[in-house]
Design a protein around this motif. Structure first.
Motif, PDB file in Angstrom:
ATOM      1  N   TYR A 162       0.995  -1.179   0.048  1.00 16.97           N
ATOM      2  CA  TYR A 162       0.071  -0.033  -0.097  1.00 16.97           C
ATOM      3  C   TYR A 162       0.849   1.266   0.240  1.00 16.97           C
ATOM      4  N   ASP A 163       1.973   1.189   0.765  1.00 15.04           N
ATOM      5  CA  ASP A 163       2.557   2.311   0.891  1.00 15.04           C
ATOM      6  C   ASP A 163       3.572   2.591  -0.495  1.00 15.04           C
ATOM      7  N   PHE A 164       3.874   1.644  -1.100  1.00 11.79           N
ATOM      8  CA  PHE A 164       4.679   1.519  -2.256  1.00 11.79           C
ATOM      9  C   PHE A 164       3.554   2.201  -3.322  1.00 11.79           C
ATOM     10  N   ILE A 165       2.500   1.725  -3.215  1.00 10.99           N
ATOM     11  CA  ILE A 165       1.339   2.219  -4.448  1.00 10.99           C
ATOM     12  C   ILE A 165       1.236   3.902  -4.078  1.00 10.99           C
ATOM     13  N   LYS A 166       1.136   4.063  -2.916  1.00  9.29           N
ATOM     14  CA  LYS A 166       0.663   5.450  -2.514  1.00  9.29           C
ATOM     15  C   LYS A 166       1.983   6.330  -2.827  1.00  9.29           C
ATOM     16  N   ALA A 167       2.993   5.849  -2.532  1.00 11.58           N
ATOM     17  CA  ALA A 167       4.141   6.820  -2.724  1.00 11.58           C
ATOM     18  C   ALA A 167       4.527   6.947  -4.111  1.00 11.58           C
ATOM     19  N   GLY A 168       4.391   5.739  -4.738  1.00 13.96           N
ATOM     20  CA  GLY A 168       4.862   5.724  -6.284  1.00 13.96           C
ATOM     21  C   GLY A 168       6.080   5.212  -6.572  1.00 13.96           C
ATOM     22  N   SER A 169       7.087   4.881  -5.134  1.00 13.51           N
ATOM     23  CA  SER A 169       8.309   4.432  -5.510  1.00 13.51           C
ATOM     24  C   SER A 169       8.842   3.683  -3.991  1.00 13.51           C
ATOM     25  N   LEU A 170       9.794   2.991  -3.978  1.00 10.54           N
ATOM     26  CA  LEU A 170      10.192   2.155  -2.954  1.00 10.54           C
ATOM     27  C   LEU A 170      11.633   2.527  -2.568  1.00 10.54           C
ATOM     28  N   ASN A 171      11.899   3.097  -1.141  1.00  9.96           N
ATOM     29  CA  ASN A 171      13.037   3.373  -0.889  1.00  9.96           C
ATOM     30  C   ASN A 171      13.751   2.224  -0.491  1.00  9.96           C
ATOM     31  N   PHE A 172      15.113   2.391  -0.299  1.00 13.14           N
ATOM     32  CA  PHE A 172      16.219   1.511   0.260  1.00 13.14           C
ATOM     33  C   PHE A 172      15.857   0.863   1.442  1.00 13.14           C
ATOM     34  N   ILE A 173      15.400   1.665   2.440  1.00 10.34           N
ATOM     35  CA  ILE A 173      15.238   1.049   3.718  1.00 10.34           C
ATOM     36  C   ILE A 173      13.925   0.543   3.925  1.00 10.34           C
ATOM     37  N   SER A 174      12.820   0.947   3.035  1.00 13.92           N
ATOM     38  CA  SER A 174      11.483   0.080   2.897  1.00 13.92           C
ATOM     39  C   SER A 174      11.692  -0.994   2.074  1.00 13.92           C
ATOM     40  N   LEU A 175      12.669  -1.362   1.041  1.00 11.04           N
ATOM     41  CA  LEU A 175      12.771  -2.367   0.421  1.00 11.04           C
ATOM     42  C   LEU A 175      13.330  -3.333   1.509  1.00 11.04           C
ATOM     43  N   LEU A 176      14.417  -2.929   2.259  1.00  7.81           N
ATOM     44  CA  LEU A 176      14.829  -4.025   3.204  1.00  7.81           C
ATOM     45  C   LEU A 176      13.734  -4.449   4.188  1.00  7.81           C
ATOM     46  N   GLY A 177      13.015  -3.566   4.748  1.00  9.08           N
ATOM     47  CA  GLY A 177      11.955  -3.863   5.530  1.00  9.08           C
ATOM     48  C   GLY A 177      11.055  -4.964   4.757  1.00  9.08           C
ATOM     49  N   PHE A 178      10.466  -4.854   3.569  1.00  4.54           N
ATOM     50  CA  PHE A 178       9.676  -5.678   2.903  1.00  4.54           C
ATOM     51  C   PHE A 178      10.464  -7.105   2.623  1.00  4.54           C
ATOM     52  N   LEU A 179      11.614  -7.068   2.447  1.00  4.58           N
ATOM     53  CA  LEU A 179      12.537  -8.239   2.288  1.00  4.58           C
ATOM     54  C   LEU A 179      12.599  -8.861   3.628  1.00  4.58           C
ATOM     55  N   SER A 180      12.800  -8.321   4.650  1.00 10.26           N
ATOM     56  CA  SER A 180      12.826  -8.829   5.954  1.00 10.26           C
ATOM     57  C   SER A 180      11.778  -9.634   6.318  1.00 10.26           C
ATOM     58  N   THR A 181      10.460  -9.080   6.107  1.00 10.83           N
ATOM     59  CA  THR A 181       9.169  -9.707   6.308  1.00 10.83           C
ATOM     60  C   THR A 181       9.186 -10.899   5.685  1.00 10.83           C
ATOM     61  N   LEU A 182       9.593 -11.061   4.238  1.00 13.92           N
ATOM     62  CA  LEU A 182       9.297 -12.092   3.424  1.00 13.92           C
ATOM     63  C   LEU A 182      10.169 -13.228   3.781  1.00 13.92           C
ATOM     64  N   LEU A 183      11.695 -12.586   4.208  1.00 10.37           N
ATOM     65  CA  LEU A 183      12.599 -13.707   4.795  1.00 10.37           C
ATOM     66  C   LEU A 183      12.203 -14.504   6.324  1.00 10.37           C
ATOM     67  N   THR A 184      11.448 -13.674   7.004  1.00  9.78           N
ATOM     68  CA  THR A 184      10.899 -14.427   8.087  1.00  9.78           C
ATOM     69  C   THR A 184      10.036 -15.305   7.980  1.00  9.78           C
ATOM     70  N   GLY A 185       9.199 -14.968   7.005  1.00 13.29           N
ATOM     71  CA  GLY A 185       7.973 -16.130   6.575  1.00 13.29           C
ATOM     72  C   GLY A 185       8.930 -17.381   6.102  1.00 13.29           C
ATOM     73  N   GLY A 186       9.842 -17.180   5.030  1.00 12.13           N
ATOM     74  CA  GLY A 186      10.647 -18.185   4.660  1.00 12.13           C
ATOM     75  C   GLY A 186      11.170 -19.001   5.558  1.00 12.13           C
ATOM     76  N   ILE A 187      11.845 -18.465   6.479  1.00  6.92           N
ATOM     77  CA  ILE A 187      12.338 -19.219   7.562  1.00  6.92           C
ATOM     78  C   ILE A 187      11.505 -20.090   8.340  1.00  6.92           C
ATOM     79  N   ALA A 188      10.084 -19.642   8.639  1.00  9.41           N
ATOM     80  CA  ALA A 188       9.252 -20.275   9.261  1.00  9.41           C
ATOM     81  C   ALA A 188       8.538 -21.488   8.318  1.00  9.41           C
ATOM     82  N   LEU A 189       8.127 -21.077   7.078  1.00  9.31           N
ATOM     83  CA  LEU A 189       7.636 -21.911   6.559  1.00  9.31           C
ATOM     84  C   LEU A 189       8.336 -22.963   5.935  1.00  9.31           C
ATOM     85  N   PHE A 190       9.784 -22.919   5.610  1.00  9.29           N
ATOM     86  CA  PHE A 190      10.416 -23.911   5.412  1.00  9.29           C
ATOM     87  C   PHE A 190      11.131 -24.631   6.199  1.00  9.29           C
TER      88      PHE A 190
END
Length: 236
Positions: free
Chosen positions: A59-87
């Motif tokens: 939602y924040d990406f769509i609203k801003a029209g861009s994704l900054n470096f820190i936001s990208l890392l936060g997004f990847l961090s969430t996905l990695l957490t899910g990957g560690i748990a699911l696998f």
């Protein structure tokens, strides 16, 4: 209307309370209270909990029209957490991941200072907040331009240290709290507890450090330019 004002109007500041609710409180409650077998179960509970920060990031990406470096890392961090748990990877990877994200940011901040382009200056000293032309003219008139650049570089190193603190505390918190195997109900509950505690234990102290750095930079500016703070900021 200037382009800077248009940029401000285009993207309104996010509500910190909403960010905390979507990224911390709701996921933590789901993981701690609703991931047991009598409710969602460990896998479904984790997926539902992760939906909230991921959805907010999109939602924040769509609203801003861009994704900054820190936001990208936060997004990847969430996905990695899910990957560690699911696998069902070793929980050591969670602690490494928790430490790696702020460490990467801190290293980026540190390197920006070594290359003479401190990230702090880009983040803090911008035309949306300050009358940069007036400030730079005042520094130049008093022969303090180089002195100011050195002070900003020093403050940039302090900023990098805040991420070292965050990285260290993230690792310690993850190792201390999350001890159950990934994929288990206990893992989800501990992950929720860690997420909840990360705000008072890590986020608030880090924010206080950032405020301290900001105050330091303002004091340096007022001293080297002989200007009052209200004369340096954009009133509009």
């Amino acid at each position: 209307m200037t382009s800077d004002n248009q940029a401000v109007n285009k993207r309104k500041k996010n509500n910190p309370l909403i960010e905390i609710v979507f990224n911390i409180i709701i996921p933590s409650v789901i993981l701690m209270k609703f991931s047991g077998p009598e409710y969602l179960g460990s896998v479904a509970g984790l997926i539902v909990a992760l939906i909230f920060p991921i959805s907010y990031g999109i939602y924040d990406f769509i609203k801003a029209g861009s994704l900054n470096f820190i936001s990208l890392l936060g997004f990847l961090s969430t996905l990695l957490t899910g990957g560690i748990a699911l696998f069902e990877l070793n929980v050591e990877w969670l602690a490494i991941k928790e430490a790696a994200i702020p460490a990467i940011i801190g290293f980026t901040v540190l390197m920006s200072g070594f290359f003479g382009k401190p990230l702090l200056a880009k983040l803090l000293l911008n035309s949306l907040l300050f009358k940069l032309d007036t400030i730079y003219d005042a520094l130049d008139a008093r022969g303090n331009t180089q002195n100011f650049k050195q002070k900003i570089t020093n403050a940039n190193y302090l900023l990098a240290l805040t991420f070292v603190f965050s990285s260290t505390m993230n690792y310690i918190l993850a190792k201390w709290i999350v001890t159950s195997p990934a994929g288990s109900v206990e893992f989800n509950e501990q992950l929720g507890e860690m997420t909840l505690l990360s705000y008072p234990v890590i986020a608030i102290p880090s924010m206080l450090m950032l405020i301290g750095i900001f105050v330091y930079v303002i004091k340096v500016l007022t001293k080297l330019t002989d200007m009052k703070f209200e004369d340096m900021v954009n009133a509009e």
